[in-house]
Write a protein that holds these residues in place. Structure first.
Motif, PDB file in Angstrom:
ATOM      1  N   PHE A 252       0.833  -1.203   0.000  1.00 29.52           N
ATOM      2  CA  PHE A 252       0.000   0.000   0.000  1.00 29.52           C
ATOM      3  C   PHE A 252       0.869   1.255   0.000  1.00 29.52           C
ATOM      4  CE2 PHE A 252      -4.303  -1.536   1.889  1.00 29.52           C
ATOM      5  CZ  PHE A 252      -4.427  -2.401   0.822  1.00 29.52           C
ATOM      6  N   ALA A 257      -1.673   3.637  -1.983  1.00 25.75           N
ATOM      7  CA  ALA A 257      -3.086   3.286  -2.029  1.00 25.75           C
ATOM      8  C   ALA A 257      -3.900   4.292  -1.220  1.00 25.75           C
ATOM      9  CB  ALA A 257      -3.295   1.864  -1.505  1.00 25.75           C
ATOM     10  N   TYR A 262      -5.608   2.584   4.091  1.00 22.58           N
ATOM     11  CA  TYR A 262      -4.328   2.360   4.773  1.00 22.58           C
ATOM     12  C   TYR A 262      -4.463   2.638   6.266  1.00 22.58           C
ATOM     13  CZ  TYR A 262       0.676   2.680   5.781  1.00 22.58           C
ATOM     14  OH  TYR A 262       1.925   2.483   6.308  1.00 22.58           O
ATOM     15  N   LEU A 514      -5.961  -5.361  -5.481  1.00 24.34           N
ATOM     16  CA  LEU A 514      -6.212  -3.924  -5.597  1.00 24.34           C
ATOM     17  C   LEU A 514      -6.770  -3.574  -6.974  1.00 24.34           C
ATOM     18  CD1 LEU A 514      -3.066  -2.382  -3.845  1.00 24.34           C
ATOM     19  CD2 LEU A 514      -5.417  -2.206  -3.058  1.00 24.34           C
ATOM     20  N   VAL A 521      -4.949   3.972  -6.511  1.00 23.34           N
ATOM     21  CA  VAL A 521      -3.557   4.004  -6.082  1.00 23.34           C
ATOM     22  C   VAL A 521      -2.933   5.274  -6.635  1.00 23.34           C
ATOM     23  CG1 VAL A 521      -3.351   1.499  -5.917  1.00 23.34           C
ATOM     24  CG2 VAL A 521      -2.844   2.642  -8.075  1.00 23.34           C
TER      25      VAL A 521
END
Length: 686
Positions: A252, A257, A262, A514, A521
């Motif tokens: 991440f 991300a 997160y 993801l 992202v």
């Protein structure tokens, strides 16, 4: 007289021979003693050499892991994290040590002590007049008495579990608190607390009850060879509920991300470890009265709940107090003139928090976590520039090395640990149980939290959080701490396999997941999300909707705003060199105390010291649009203001409100175009 004399004369040579024999025996005994001392010295030297080789093995493992990490980063390889690499290298070395090194000692001879009803921790053995001390290693089942490990090298690389708790865990946990992204953490604090406390408890009891059913099934099919109680199942639930998504969080961070996702995962994992270890301590403390010590007892249950609350609150207070003491020491001394001493004191005070809590019967993990948060909030402001950089880098390096060391040891322990008990039924049941426990942890809680959140936790976020429930260093450390019984040995072996699977498979599938869930992202974690359409609706004069949003914001943030107002006006000036002078915030009759506790730097610098990673709390009415001499506020009101009037109006705000905007990082995004100044607020998530 002559005859008796002749009869005695032959005795003289005999006495001389006897004396010579005694001297020879003494020389022989001295020679034998010298040989024994020489053999003992050789054994000590060999033991020292094996200790050096075992430590060198782990250092080489870490070195190889670092070089491979560089190669993976250079090639942009994301399917395997550094912790997975460390485990693979540990597995390889474990195979070599297990099957590639010969036995170096003979079989031990068992002695019978049938008159004793309990084992001794220390045993003194008299061997030919010399006493030797032996320490207890653990119980050995009768079927394995002739299979005791005779390889000294394998014994050397098997560490005492207390090494993990007292040496390796403190820097990992402290770094999590010291490097906490407080801005995003506090924006999602309500959800994080729900996931960490309520979610972990739900997961623990669901896994424990499901595993108890698995144990009953094993007993029916004849695969259970010893006792396995319900409390053991609950203990396994607490151990395996400790999530450690270090692999996912690293990816991440690398991919930038979504910051809220997160924050939710990181915040949950930070507090989840603390909750899991206190839960395990409470389950161990569960002791019903009566003959059946493993049956349900309401009094014992509520006692365990009291133990949980007492241990957690006591550990929290101990960590916070240690951080406050460190802040006071660094404030009222001239240690900042000696950065080396300042860094050393900071390091020792932080580490001693863990040991102090453990020595007092509390949990060091909780204490050192909140000590790190307190140090980052208060003590960090008092450190010199050199010490700030040193402390951050020091604990970052210690965290990296300790974590990779633990994962390397996990791979090694699969072959060097001598008490493994692998049960296919138990292992399969454990995988199913942790999946169901994680699902019951995430989805129902997310539904309840979304009822009160302005920004809902989307289904993609929930699926990602469900997928990211990796198990790691904390679960391993909790499982290896007690492997004395049959049930605990099976729990440890199963935990090891679960850690392997989640780190390799789940960690490797993070990037594809993801993409599949369409989670954004490339977002800078230090930047706040862009303004939403709601912010522009205020400019259109939607006063009723604006007032409703303001009330929602006010209701969700009032507790934290109240705390930070108190913190900024009183705690920060007392513990740090920042904040307003206490002479302006305390009553006039406290003038003497206020002058003593206020740092001279506060008077010298009118601009408040601002943290590099400051907290974030919203204030109502932050949205302001200024065009020419007209100002439109968030509540839809407008009026003529000049530049001077606008400045004066900002100065008339209460000192706490103004300070919160500066000190807590509530700096708004400003966009200037054609003389129009737009100030956009950032969203607050409950």
């Amino acid at each position: 007289m002559a005859e008796p004399l002749r009869r005695r004369l032959p005795l003289l040579p005999l006495l001389l021979l006897a004396a010579g024999g005694l001297r020879a025996a003494e020389r022989s005994g001295a020679s034998s003693s010298a040989m024994e001392e020489l053999a003992t010295e050789k054994e000590a030297e060999e033991s020292h050499r094996q200790d050096s080789v075992s430590l060198l093995t782990f250092i080489l493992l870490l070195t190889l892991t670092i070089l491979t990490i560089w190669l993976f980063k250079h090639r942009r390889v994301r399917f395997l994290h550094e912790t997975g690499l460390a485990m693979i290298y540990g597995l390889i070395v474990g195979v070599i040590l297990r099957y590639g090194t010969p036995s170096t000692s003979g079989h031990d001879k068992p002695f019978s002590c049938s008159q004793e009803d309990r084992p001794f921790t220390t045993l003194l053995v008299n061997v030919s007049g010399k006493f030797f001390e032996y320490t207890l290693k653990g119980e050995i089942s009768p079927g394995k008495i002739h299979n005791v490990e005779q390889n000294d090298m394998l014994r050397k690389v098997t560490f005492d579990p207390e090494v993990f708790f007292n040496i390796l865990l403190p820097p990992i946990i402290f770094h999590a608190g010291y490097s906490l992204k407080k801005r995003h953490f506090f924006r999602n604090l309500g959800s994080i607390l729900a996931y960490a406390f309520l979610g972990t408890a739900v997961s623990c009891f669901i896994i424990g009850n499901l595993m108890y059913g698995v144990v009953k099934l094993m007993k029916l099919v004849g695969q259970l060879s010893d006792k396995f109680y319900y409390t053991d199942c609950l203990l396994f639930g607490a151990i395996i509920s400790a999530t450690d998504p270090v692999t996912v969080l690293a990816i991440f961070n690398e991919l930038h991300a979504d910051v809220d996702l997160y924050a939710l995962l990181f915040g949950e994992s930070v507090l989840n470890d603390a909750v899991a270890i206190v839960l395990s301590s409470s389950i161990v403390a569960y002791q019903p009265t009566g003959e059946n010590t493993h049956a349900f007892d309401a009094a014992a249950f509520f006692k365990s709940v009291g133990v949980f609350l007492g241990i957690f609150s006591g550990s929290f207070m101990m960590g916070a107090v240690t951080g406050v003491v460190t802040a006071l020491v660094t404030k009222f001394t001239k240690l900042h003139c000696f950065p080396l001493l300042e860094t050393a004191l900071f390091f020792l005070m932080s580490w001693s928090t863990f040991l102090l809590a453990e020595a007092c019967g509390f949990t060091g993990v909780v204490a050192v976590l909140f000590c790190g948060i307190t140090q980052a909030h208060y003590t960090y402001n008092n450190l010199s520039v050199e010490s700030r950089s040193r402390t951050k880098q020091l604990f970052e390096v210690l965290h990296f090395l300790a974590e990779n060391f633990i994962f390397s040891y996990m791979g090694l322990a699969l072959f060097t640990f001598q008490k493994h008990i692998f049960s296919p039924v138990f292992i399969i049941g454990a995988f199913v149980a942790i999946f169901l426990g994680r699902a019951a942890h995430i989805y129902p809680l997310s539904f309840l939290l979304n009822l009160g959140r302005r920004h809902k936790i989307s289904w993609s976020f929930q699926h990602m959080m469900m997928f990211s429930g990796l198990r790691g260093a904390m679960a391993f450390a909790l499982a290896i701490r007690d492997t004395a019984t049959y049930s605990h040995q099976m729990m440890f072996s199963t935990t090891l396999l679960i850690v392997f699977f989640t780190v390799w498979i789940v960690g490797g599938g993070t990037t594809p997941m993801l993409s599949w869930l369409n989670i954004r992202v490339g977002v800078d974690p230090d930047q706040d999300p862009p303004p939403t359409n709601d912010s522009f609706q205020v400019l259109q004069g939607d006063g009723q909707d604006s007032a409703r949003r303001n009330r929602t914001k006010q209701e969700s943030a009032w507790l934290f705003r109240l705390w930070y107002s108190f913190d900024h006006n009183y705690l920060k000036p007392i513990l740090t060199h920042s904040g307003p002078p206490l002479t302006t915030t305390l009553p006039s009759w406290c003038g003497l105390i206020a002058r003593c506790l206020t740092s001279p730097q506060v008077y010298d610098n009118q601009e408040q010291l601002r943290e590099e990673d400051s907290d974030f709390i919203l204030n109502d009415g932050d949205l302001t649009v200024t065009y020419g001499d007209t100002t439109i506020t968030a509540n839809g009101s407008s009026g003529p203001h000049t530049a001077t009037t606008n400045l004066d109006s900002r100065r008339t705000k209460s000192s706490s409100e103004e300070a919160l905007e500066r000190d807590l990082g509530a700096a708004d995004h400003e966009v200037t175009s054609r003389g129009t100044r737009l100030v956009f607020p950032l969203e607050y998530n409950a």
